[in-house]
Design an enzyme around this catalytic site. Sequence first.
Site, PDB file in Angstrom:
ATOM      1  N   GLU A  61      96.982 -25.968   4.611  1.00 44.51           N
ATOM      2  CA  GLU A  61      95.577 -25.599   4.785  1.00 44.51           C
ATOM      3  C   GLU A  61      95.344 -24.109   4.999  1.00 44.51           C
ATOM      4  O   GLU A  61      94.370 -23.706   5.642  1.00 44.51           O
ATOM      5  CB  GLU A  61      94.969 -26.380   5.952  1.00 44.51           C
ATOM      6  CG  GLU A  61      94.921 -27.879   5.702  1.00 44.51           C
ATOM      7  CD  GLU A  61      94.149 -28.646   6.754  1.00 44.51           C
ATOM      8  OE1 GLU A  61      94.029 -28.135   7.880  1.00 44.51           O
ATOM      9  OE2 GLU A  61      93.658 -29.745   6.447  1.00 44.51           O
ATOM     10  N   GLU A 115      95.682 -35.729   2.834  1.00 52.49           N
ATOM     11  CA  GLU A 115      95.190 -36.147   4.157  1.00 52.49           C
ATOM     12  C   GLU A 115      93.784 -36.682   4.001  1.00 52.49           C
ATOM     13  O   GLU A 115      93.017 -36.206   3.149  1.00 52.49           O
ATOM     14  CB  GLU A 115      95.118 -34.974   5.152  1.00 52.49           C
ATOM     15  CG  GLU A 115      96.437 -34.529   5.712  1.00 52.49           C
ATOM     16  CD  GLU A 115      96.285 -33.405   6.740  1.00 52.49           C
ATOM     17  OE1 GLU A 115      95.353 -33.466   7.576  1.00 52.49           O
ATOM     18  OE2 GLU A 115      97.097 -32.469   6.696  1.00 52.49           O
TER      19      GLU A 115
HETATM   20  C1  GAL Z   1      94.202 -31.402   9.162  1.00 58.70           C
HETATM   21  C2  GAL Z   1      95.576 -30.839   9.486  1.00 58.70           C
HETATM   22  C3  GAL Z   1      96.425 -31.801  10.272  1.00 58.70           C
HETATM   23  C4  GAL Z   1      95.634 -32.412  11.383  1.00 58.70           C
HETATM   24  C5  GAL Z   1      94.458 -33.095  10.789  1.00 58.70           C
HETATM   25  C6  GAL Z   1      93.635 -33.863  11.770  1.00 58.70           C
HETATM   26  O1  GAL Z   1      93.277 -30.406   8.922  1.00 58.70           O
HETATM   27  O2  GAL Z   1      96.242 -30.505   8.312  1.00 58.70           O
HETATM   28  O3  GAL Z   1      97.550 -31.157  10.778  1.00 58.70           O
HETATM   29  O4  GAL Z   1      95.244 -31.425  12.260  1.00 58.70           O
HETATM   30  O5  GAL Z   1      93.625 -32.125  10.198  1.00 58.70           O
HETATM   31  O6  GAL Z   1      92.726 -34.610  11.086  1.00 58.70           O
END
Ligand code: GAL
Length: 755
Positions: free
Chosen positions: A391, A472
């Site tokens: 990110e 994610e």
């Molecule tokens: C994302 C990140 C993860 C975690 C997640 C929580 O932005 O890559 O490490 O923090 O959010 O939803």
Amino acid sequence: MVQTKGKKMPDIIEFCDNWLFRNGFEQSWATSALTGAETVSFPHNAVELPFDYFDETIYQRRFTYQKHIAWCDGFTGQEVSLRFDGVMADAKVYIDGIFVGGHSDGYTPFEIRLTEHLNRDGILLTISIDGSENPEIPPFGGQIDYLTYAGVYREVWLKIAPAVSILNVKIEPYQVLEPLKSLQVFCHLSNPQAQELHQTELLATITAPDGTRVAQQRIVVSDDCPKLTFSGLENILLWSPDAPNLYRLELTLQCTGVTDILSRMFGFRTAEFAADGFRLNGKKLKLLGLNRHQSFPYSGYALGRSAQEEDAEILKFDLACNVVRTSHYPQSTWFLDHCDRIGLLVLEEIPGWQHIGGAKWKDEAVANVRRMIERDWNHPSVILWGVRINESPDDDALYERTNRLAHELDTTRQTGGIRKHTGSNLLEDVYTFNDFILGDEERPGSNRARTALRGQNEVTGLTHKVPYLITEHNGHMYPTKAGDQEQRQIEHVTRHLEIMDAAFGDDHIAGCIGWCMYDYNTHKDFGSGDRVCHHGVMTMYREPKFAAYAYASQGAPENKVILKPVTHWARGERNIGGTLPLMILTNCDYVQLRFASGAVLDLYPDQKRFAHLPHPPVMLNSEDLVGSELGKWGMQWHDIEFAGYVGGKQVVHLKMVADPVATRLNVSANRRQRDAQASEVRISVQAVDQVGNTLPFFSDPVRFEVHGPGSLTGPATRSLRAGATACWIKTYGDPGSISVTVSCDRLPDITLNLG
Ligand code: GAL
């Protein structure tokens, strides 16, 4: 030390016990035996943190490990080194007070050569580590949503090898000429004394999964990078999640009459992300999985082989995932080896979280690409390298370097780079994207309707389709605790299902990897203030929340039948009361509800709402029960039974009672108790009612007592959370001779003999 007929064989000896450990570090400590130290073994967590509400800066400082290495006759004429699998972080190694080497990355292995320092009086080896989040080293410098802990948290090995030995090997299925019938083998020799290589030979033997020899070749070696090609290999068994066939390559190096042997497992498979999805061995496969951190309550990163392997098994066999992302760093090779063995695909990435540092930091990030790939290039399970800092903003100069290096090192795998911003420059082969659009409609001022996933072109900013993977979703968009109210948990489940459904329904999406496998400890800047991100589909103890069954129910019933009503079956748990709409997560063809009145109702998967899922949930809505009293406030509450059918046969049955009473503790050991070499065994505990269902709000404390060759990690007394807890017992011998007693004031003691 193995010696045969005067020929010295290499030895790799576990070197994890009897180290001295002390808080702090001072240069003078490296010159004499540490005083005021405790004796520890690796994996070691420098500071045991409580479960929650702790000050996470307490491990962010320096620590010292020390060991006297006595002279041993086997060292004579040999190359001796120490291999550290993982030290967090910024390790500096001293021999008799003199600095001899270090390694700043906390996730990759390193070796320290002892040869030139060894003498008959022995040597004093001291390691200083620094748990403070040094901004010069990835992933530090900004905020990070996880803890990195401190310690020599993976194993250490003493390596005794001949002057010329095999340092590493890359085994590449050679796809250009004869796909999956040929192999290229690239060796890298270690020759620190720069010995002449005349009359040096290398014998390479390939063995099939059943132990039969497939091919053998002998070559004369003239430099430090000998290469072999095998072609025309017949009857190769491909590696896949359904059939994780592993071959063995054994290399035997003969140099001046001395032998060195190295053996590695590998698999034959192709893995390709294209604009129309992912293919394994040429066959389309929708990737469905979860992100995994490598952390454990109390123990931080410091659990060994068995705990790592169990996580892989939970993902594959309990959660029916076919892929895992090692967010956000290279994880234990125990974990990856097991992914190879059981057939779980892996997206592995370099350490980092949103922040990119200065020039030195970037060089470290590029070096991490090399370290990760050179460590893990032979794992058939690894299908994609993540070569961006998770990110982070675009940085074309940096990511051109990481991509170039990844492709130079490994011509068989594609690259990805995980981002959350749209319109990012695609320098990788796969656009890997964290899509948090679901839930965004709740943001003040948002005028977007509820959307499971963004369209690919909106994300990439391109007009054509590219290889595309969701890396994610969910997570912080809908944090959900195991003990949260039922309605919140239904919504948690629904969001995971909606995204999976959208991914299954779009050929241009290779798959989706949810955030995340289990809750994890984190910094104060994240999570619920308790230093926990409650983002998992399981708790930190690997106890499933309802959302775990959203994944589990997508697996084939032949592997595991799932029937999980998303309810505690209580009259007044939901707002206004009742249990409707009732969602039942299942991979059965249909589910029969049997009411106390004698009425039965057959319910089928909701293919209308979840048209693309392999196994949509079954729904019971109020319109299915016109005239029924079910759920009406003030009416009498009754038991219910659920039966799941596959192929016309009842395959599962579940009863839920209207009057649950705390009846007993359910105590079980994980699969590891059958492994005589287990490093840990997880014991899980639930307080259950009269029919064996977990009591979700039972929070009395339980006490663990361990007898035999094992020790408890974490406190002996702990409150149940959402009716459950677990502990990992470190074993010092055969787990078969360990027994554990779990007691609770209100319930009978349970003693579990692991044998
Ligand atoms: C994302 C990140 C993860 C975690 C997640 C929580 O932005 O890559 O490490 O923090 O959010 O939803």
